[in-house]
Enzyme design. Structure first.
Site, short mmCIF file in Angstrom:
data_model
loop_
_atom_site.label_atom_id
_atom_site.label_comp_id
_atom_site.label_asym_id
_atom_site.label_seq_id
_atom_site.Cartn_x
_atom_site.Cartn_y
_atom_site.Cartn_z
N LYS A 183 0.84 -1.20 0.00
CA LYS A 183 0.00 0.00 0.00
C LYS A 183 0.88 1.26 0.00
O LYS A 183 2.09 1.17 0.10
CB LYS A 183 -0.96 -0.03 1.19
CG LYS A 183 -1.93 -1.23 1.15
CD LYS A 183 -2.97 -1.13 0.04
CE LYS A 183 -3.59 -2.46 -0.35
NZ LYS A 183 -4.65 -2.95 0.50
C1 LIG Z 1 -5.65 -4.09 0.84
C2 LIG Z 1 -7.11 -3.96 0.83
C3 LIG Z 1 -7.93 -4.38 1.91
C4 LIG Z 1 -7.43 -5.20 3.06
O1 LIG Z 1 -6.32 -4.77 3.70
P1 LIG Z 1 -5.33 -5.81 4.39
O2 LIG Z 1 -4.43 -4.91 5.18
O3 LIG Z 1 -4.64 -6.57 3.33
O4 LIG Z 1 -6.14 -6.69 5.29
C5 LIG Z 1 -9.28 -4.11 1.86
N1 LIG Z 1 -9.84 -3.49 0.80
C6 LIG Z 1 -9.11 -3.11 -0.26
C7 LIG Z 1 -9.79 -2.42 -1.39
C8 LIG Z 1 -7.73 -3.34 -0.29
O5 LIG Z 1 -7.02 -2.98 -1.37
#
Ligand SMILES: *Cc1c(COP(=O)(O)O)cnc(C)c1O
Length: 374
Positions: A183
């Site tokens: 991210k």
């Molecule tokens: C990454 C992501 C999540 C979940 O996050 P995690 O930290 O991997 O549990 C939820 N929604 C979207 C759209 C994402 O890209």
């Protein structure tokens, strides 16, 4: 041999190392002062009154739904094109995910399609700011106004995205974020909810911490809660990452603008890319584009050819209604836009290590790969 260009990457400096070392030296690595600091810094950054950290973005979304009162018998409207966590969290609450098509500009929840799916059981909608591009929040807000329907923004991919006078996550009743390794900023695993409501914030804290009501006593658990705590080690990294977010976003935006110009100056192929809604500014977590229909069938081959050139890419997510647990949730014919996007979409390398020159190379090789397919 050219360098390998990965699709996403994270980078750390002395700041992260120093914070982690301080945390280790202090001898307290579970939730403590670093989590408090990260929550307060993140709330300030977003312009939200409260922030509650969790161990990942999925758990943040889960407690956000629970805090909004979602439970068995309720329907929650979600986009058909999203990461599976959005759908799973609705299931964790015992509620029913109602899949909805996305619009062809922002690739987020299509307000008209949402309107058609609202029923007497609808208790929440989850707009997902896909690849960092804000959804049409003003239309979605007016749709649910005067109805008992909460808006939970899944801003996992959209830290810092601008929506009118606010940032993503601040427009709905609760916003949730992820700090997974790929991210915009990362804590390895990590998540955060933001809200302006002190009742929701209290509820989020209660649910994250095993339902412990410290105002009564240490081992007094007033609801069935979860252990969704973030560690101080994660938060120490987060505190060093957050001040870098604006520079990261600026680079992602510049890179996306270069990709965009190159892609759309090509006259041989008609690519489809995301467009910001009026008064919105996306952050381009990943630069995403959709192949012209005549090339959709060659997508895997195209991505393999790029990999041979050292260029790592990603396909889009599968549409949720095609995944085994969600097959009963809708028919292909209801989701023309999300299906086209999902099957023709590719994400290009987008991170601080990708130079404008690299972007030129990526698009050159992409066009060569496309030419070789026809
Ligand atoms: C990454 C992501 C999540 C979940 O996050 P995690 O930290 O991997 O549990 C939820 N929604 C979207 C759209 C994402 O890209």
């Amino acid at each position: 041999m050219r360098k390998k260009i990965s699709v996403s990457d994270c980078s750390f400096s002395e700041a992260e190392r120093q914070n982690v070392n301080t945390c280790l030296s202090d001898g307290w690595i579970t939730m403590g002062r670093w989590v408090e600091q990260f929550e307060s810094d993140f709330a300030d950054y977003c312009g939200a009154k409260h922030a509650v950290a969790t161990c990942n973005g999925t758990t943040a979304l889960h407690v956000a739904l629970l805090a909004a009162g979602i439970g068995p018998g309720d329907e929650v409207i979600i986009p058909n094109l999203t990461y599976v966590a959005t759908a799973n969290c609705v299931k964790y609450c015992g509620a029913t995910p109602v899949l909805c098509d996305v619009d062809d500009a922002s690739w987020g929840l299509d307000p008209e399609a949402v309107d058609a799916k609202i029923s007497s059981k609808t208790r929440a909608i989850i707009p997902v700011h896909l690849y960092g591009c804000p959804c049409d929040m003003s239309s979605l807000k007016s749709l649910v106004a005067d109805r008992r329907i909460a808006i939970i923004e899944d801003a996992a991919e959209a830290h810092g995205a601008v929506i009118g006078d606010s940032l993503a996550g601040c427009v709905g009743d609760v916003g949730s974020f992820s700090f997974y390794g790929n991210k915009l900023i990362t804590t390895g695993e990590g998540g955060m909810c933001i809200t302006d409501s002190s009742e929701i914030a209290d509820s989020l804290r209660l649910l994250r911490g095993q339902g412990t009501d410290y105002s009564v006593d240490r081992y007094w658990h007033s609801v069935v809660g979860y252990n969704y705590r973030m560690t101080d080690l994660q938060a120490a990294i987060g505190c060093a990452q957050l001040p870098k977010l604006d520079a990261i976003i600026a680079h992602h935006r510049n890179l996306a603008a270069v990709y965009h110009d190159l892609v759309h100056s090509c006259t041989r192929y008609n690519f489809w890319s995301q467009t910001d809604m009026p008064d919105c500014q996306g952050v381009h977590w990943l630069y995403a584009l959709v192949l012209p229909p005549e090339l959709t069938a060659f997508r895997d081959r195209i991505l393999d050819l790029l990999a041979e050139d050292g260029i790592e890419t990603r396909k889009f997510f599968y549409p949720i209604h095609e995944l085994p647990p969600y097959r009963s949730c809708g028919e292909s014919s209801e989701f023309p836009v999300s299906e086209r996007l999902a099957h023709g979409g590719i994400c290009l390398p987008t991170h601080l290590g990708v130079t404008m020159e690299d972007a030129g190379f990526v698009i050159d090789r992409l066009l060569v790969a496309l030419d070789s397919c026809l």
